[in-house]
Design an enzyme around this catalytic site. Structure first.
Site, PDB file in Angstrom:
ATOM      1  N   ASP A  32       4.446   3.914  14.592  1.00 51.13           N
ATOM      2  CA  ASP A  32       3.000   4.071  14.697  1.00 51.13           C
ATOM      3  C   ASP A  32       2.333   2.693  14.512  1.00 51.13           C
ATOM      4  O   ASP A  32       2.203   2.254  13.395  1.00 51.13           O
ATOM      5  CB  ASP A  32       2.468   5.083  13.690  1.00 51.13           C
ATOM      6  CG  ASP A  32       3.050   4.934  12.286  1.00 51.13           C
ATOM      7  OD1 ASP A  32       4.096   4.277  12.107  1.00 51.13           O
ATOM      8  OD2 ASP A  32       2.458   5.506  11.366  1.00 51.13           O
ATOM      9  N   GLU A  60      -2.651  -0.866  11.623  1.00 48.66           N
ATOM     10  CA  GLU A  60      -3.900  -0.376  11.055  1.00 48.66           C
ATOM     11  C   GLU A  60      -4.182  -0.974   9.677  1.00 48.66           C
ATOM     12  O   GLU A  60      -5.153  -0.621   9.035  1.00 48.66           O
ATOM     13  CB  GLU A  60      -3.836   1.155  10.936  1.00 48.66           C
ATOM     14  CG  GLU A  60      -3.644   1.859  12.264  1.00 48.66           C
ATOM     15  CD  GLU A  60      -3.461   3.352  12.107  1.00 48.66           C
ATOM     16  OE1 GLU A  60      -4.164   4.101  12.790  1.00 48.66           O
ATOM     17  OE2 GLU A  60      -2.623   3.782  11.294  1.00 48.66           O
ATOM     18  N   ARG A 108       0.821  -1.219   0.000  1.00 48.59           N
ATOM     19  CA  ARG A 108       0.000   0.000   0.000  1.00 48.59           C
ATOM     20  C   ARG A 108       0.853   1.267   0.000  1.00 48.59           C
ATOM     21  O   ARG A 108       0.323   2.377  -0.133  1.00 48.59           O
ATOM     22  CB  ARG A 108      -0.935  -0.010   1.231  1.00 48.59           C
ATOM     23  CG  ARG A 108      -0.218   0.266   2.546  1.00 48.59           C
ATOM     24  CD  ARG A 108      -1.027  -0.136   3.748  1.00 48.59           C
ATOM     25  NE  ARG A 108      -2.078   0.781   4.105  1.00 48.59           N
ATOM     26  CZ  ARG A 108      -1.942   1.785   4.981  1.00 48.59           C
ATOM     27  NH1 ARG A 108      -0.757   1.999   5.548  1.00 48.59           N
ATOM     28  NH2 ARG A 108      -2.970   2.541   5.287  1.00 48.59           N
ATOM     29  N   GLU A 138       7.258  -6.613   5.554  1.00 46.63           N
ATOM     30  CA  GLU A 138       7.510  -5.347   6.244  1.00 46.63           C
ATOM     31  C   GLU A 138       8.006  -5.569   7.663  1.00 46.63           C
ATOM     32  O   GLU A 138       8.868  -4.850   8.161  1.00 46.63           O
ATOM     33  CB  GLU A 138       6.215  -4.532   6.267  1.00 46.63           C
ATOM     34  CG  GLU A 138       6.303  -3.226   7.006  1.00 46.63           C
ATOM     35  CD  GLU A 138       4.945  -2.593   7.237  1.00 46.63           C
ATOM     36  OE1 GLU A 138       4.907  -1.384   7.497  1.00 46.63           O
ATOM     37  OE2 GLU A 138       3.923  -3.312   7.166  1.00 46.63           O
ATOM     38  N   PRO A 145      -5.647  11.975   7.324  1.00 43.17           N
ATOM     39  CA  PRO A 145      -6.419  11.560   6.150  1.00 43.17           C
ATOM     40  C   PRO A 145      -6.249  10.080   5.817  1.00 43.17           C
ATOM     41  O   PRO A 145      -7.194   9.427   5.382  1.00 43.17           O
ATOM     42  CB  PRO A 145      -5.857  12.440   5.029  1.00 43.17           C
ATOM     43  CG  PRO A 145      -5.352  13.647   5.733  1.00 43.17           C
ATOM     44  CD  PRO A 145      -4.813  13.160   7.033  1.00 43.17           C
TER      45      PRO A 145
END
Length: 516
Positions: A295, A494, A131, A479, A258
């Protein structure tokens, strides 16, 4: 009302974050669960002039039978995850796989998407994968380690030049080249990128990028009209007693991100109901944690098991201040090469003062480890994390301290697949049981710096073995990894686990080659 964000001198155009540009349409799409991943709509490319799209939306949304999903499909192109005709061959080595993967992850200026939230860059660059369809700041340093091993000095030069372009354009390097990242940066690794490039091209490189290094420093050290009262902060600067000035993570906006709009609103409601935290305060803490790259992690929480207690801007992070020390040392060296002894001495003094402050505020005598500092509580936080290995990486620990850190890493962090990020199982991705390539490298190199070669080799064997095991099983470089149970996939976060993957590829190649 559309809010102006920034303008690039090179392109002469204004950049608007999508939530400012589309207003209620953006909020309605994100809150309407049109996409499972909030980043998808933030990255969508308009098929028509945005003003026209907004007018059409307000005209059509009240009509009977209106479908928001159909409206989005008719007016936007939805970006896909990075795909290609590339087929992994599990018969080849992970090393061969990574070297074949670089072209898949590379983006050329002429092939960049037009319109939408992407900020076009003038040179080629490597994206992480999945992504993540844009160049990310701190990721790129670790990606460059592997590019060097692959002989791709050309790509390293291009990426450094892209970051210099972003500094010239905006005064800093945003998280990535998206308009919705223009209110925050990421861990300042630009000085390490420049040093890495100079190892291949000579010290003249430091002089070439001196203006950009200084601009980035000014961004992180902006004091505005602050009063410099001890235990107060302004943007990314925190004042402490005895004239010490250290840095924290920050974001200039206090609104939902966003790229995680719906998730942030839901967490803000929870924090307000349970703790009385105002939404603005919560959003600022979330965004600051996003700037950290961690995060999210219990490292930023008041209660390690409760995300809604996040308090990032109260915390002075040890890793960030080690990076700022390196930036100050790099500036001193660049000014020396420029025959400017006055500026050289100024930055030598700044680096020395920061070194002393790192010892004073981050070394915890009871735990014998470097730990973050909560300047609101005027004490170290309770979180022990791999961030505490950064002083080894930058050679800021004393010899006795290094022995304590090495022992702590080996006894409490090292597992069958590498080093844990923290020992806390919070469900967040920057916590146990996950391990991340950049932190493996920081700790590995730090151990090497203090001649703890046996422990470094042990870490290397475990980490490389896990990557190779997963590649043989799935044909993928991931990742993040579950380092506690190497039979399980990493979790938390997330979004779903991403494959590609830039910094894993880079650290794998560099560590593999250094091991020989």
């Amino acid at each position: 009302m559309i809010g102006f964000v920034s303008a690039s001198p090179s392109y002469g155009q204004a950049y608007y974050s999508p939530e400012d540009l589309y207003g209620s349409l953006f909020a309605d799409v994100q809150n309407g669960y049109i996409f499972s991943d909030s980043k998808t709509f933030a990255d969508c490319i308009p098929l028509f002039d945005p003003v026209y799209i907004i007018e059409q939306y307000h005209r059509e949304k009240e009509r009977e039978g209106f479908s928001l999903s159909d409206f989005v499909s008719a007016h936007f192109r939805v970006p896909e995850k990075i795909k290609s005709d590339f087929i992994p061959d599990r018969q080849e080595s992970a090393e061969q796989h990574v070297k074949r993967l670089w072209p898949v992850l590379m983006r050329r200026p002429e092939n960049q998407e037009q319109g939408g939230s992407l900020i076009p860059l003038p040179h080629c660059y490597v994206v992480p994968g999945g992504r993540f369809r844009e160049i990310y700041y701190w990721d790129s340093y670790f990606t460059m380690l592997g590019l060097r091993e692959s002989g791709r000095v050309d790509l390293i030069e291009s990426m450094v030049n892209n970051f210099a372009f972003l500094i010239n354009s905006f005064g800093f390097i945003p998280t990535a080249n998206r308009t919705y990242y223009l209110s925050r940066s990421q861990p300042p690794f630009f000085s390490l990128m420049v040093q890495l490039y100079s190892e291949m091209e000579g010290k003249k490189v430091l002089k070439t990028y001196l203006p950009q290094l200084k601009k980035e420093y000014d961004y992180w050290m902006d004091t505005g009209n602050s009063t410099a009262e001890p235990f107060t902060g302004y943007r990314r600067v925190v004042y402490l007693p005895d004239g010490a000035v250290l840095n924290r993570y920050w974001d200039d906006k206090a609104t939902p991100r966003p790229e995680a709009y719906r998730e942030d609103i839901e967490l803000a409601l929870e924090a307000q109901e349970q703790h009385g935290t105002s939404p603005d305060e919560l959003y600022r803490h979330i965004r600051a944690a996003a700037e950290s790259g961690w995060d999210f992690s219990s490292r930023w929480f008041g209660d390690e098991s409760d995300f809604s207690t996040i308090k990032t801007t109260d915390i002075i992070p040890v890793d960030l201040n080690c990076l700022m020390y390196h930036l100050e040392k790099t500036l001193a060296e660049a000014y020396r090469l420029k025959d400017n002894p006055e500026m050289q001495q100024i930055f030598e003094d700044k680096a020395n003062a920061r070194c002393q402050a790192i010892q004073k505020y981050f070394w915890n005598e009871d735990r014998h480890f470097f730990m973050d500092y909560d300047f609101k509580k005027q004490a170290n936080t309770d979180s022990i994390s791999l961030a505490g290995s950064y002083p080894l990486f930058f050679k800021l620990a004393s010899k006795p301290q290094s022995h304590y850190i090495r022992a702590y890493l080996r006894l409490n962090f090292l597992k069958s697949g590498g080093l844990l990020t923290t020992n806390v199982k919070s469900g967040q991705q920057w916590d146990a049981p996950n391990g991340w390539a950049p932190l493996q490298w920081i700790a590995y190199k730090g151990l090497r710096n203090y001649n703890f070669h046996r422990t470094a080799n042990e870490l290397s064997v475990e980490w490389l073995g896990l990557i190779e095991k997963e590649f043989k099983h799935s044909g993928k470089m991931l990742e993040k990894y579950n380092v506690s149970d190497t039979n399980l996939i990493a979790g938390g976060g997330e979004y779903e686990i991403q494959e590609g993957f830039g910094w894993t590829n880079g650290v794998y190649l560099r560590m593999k080659n250094r091991k020989r």
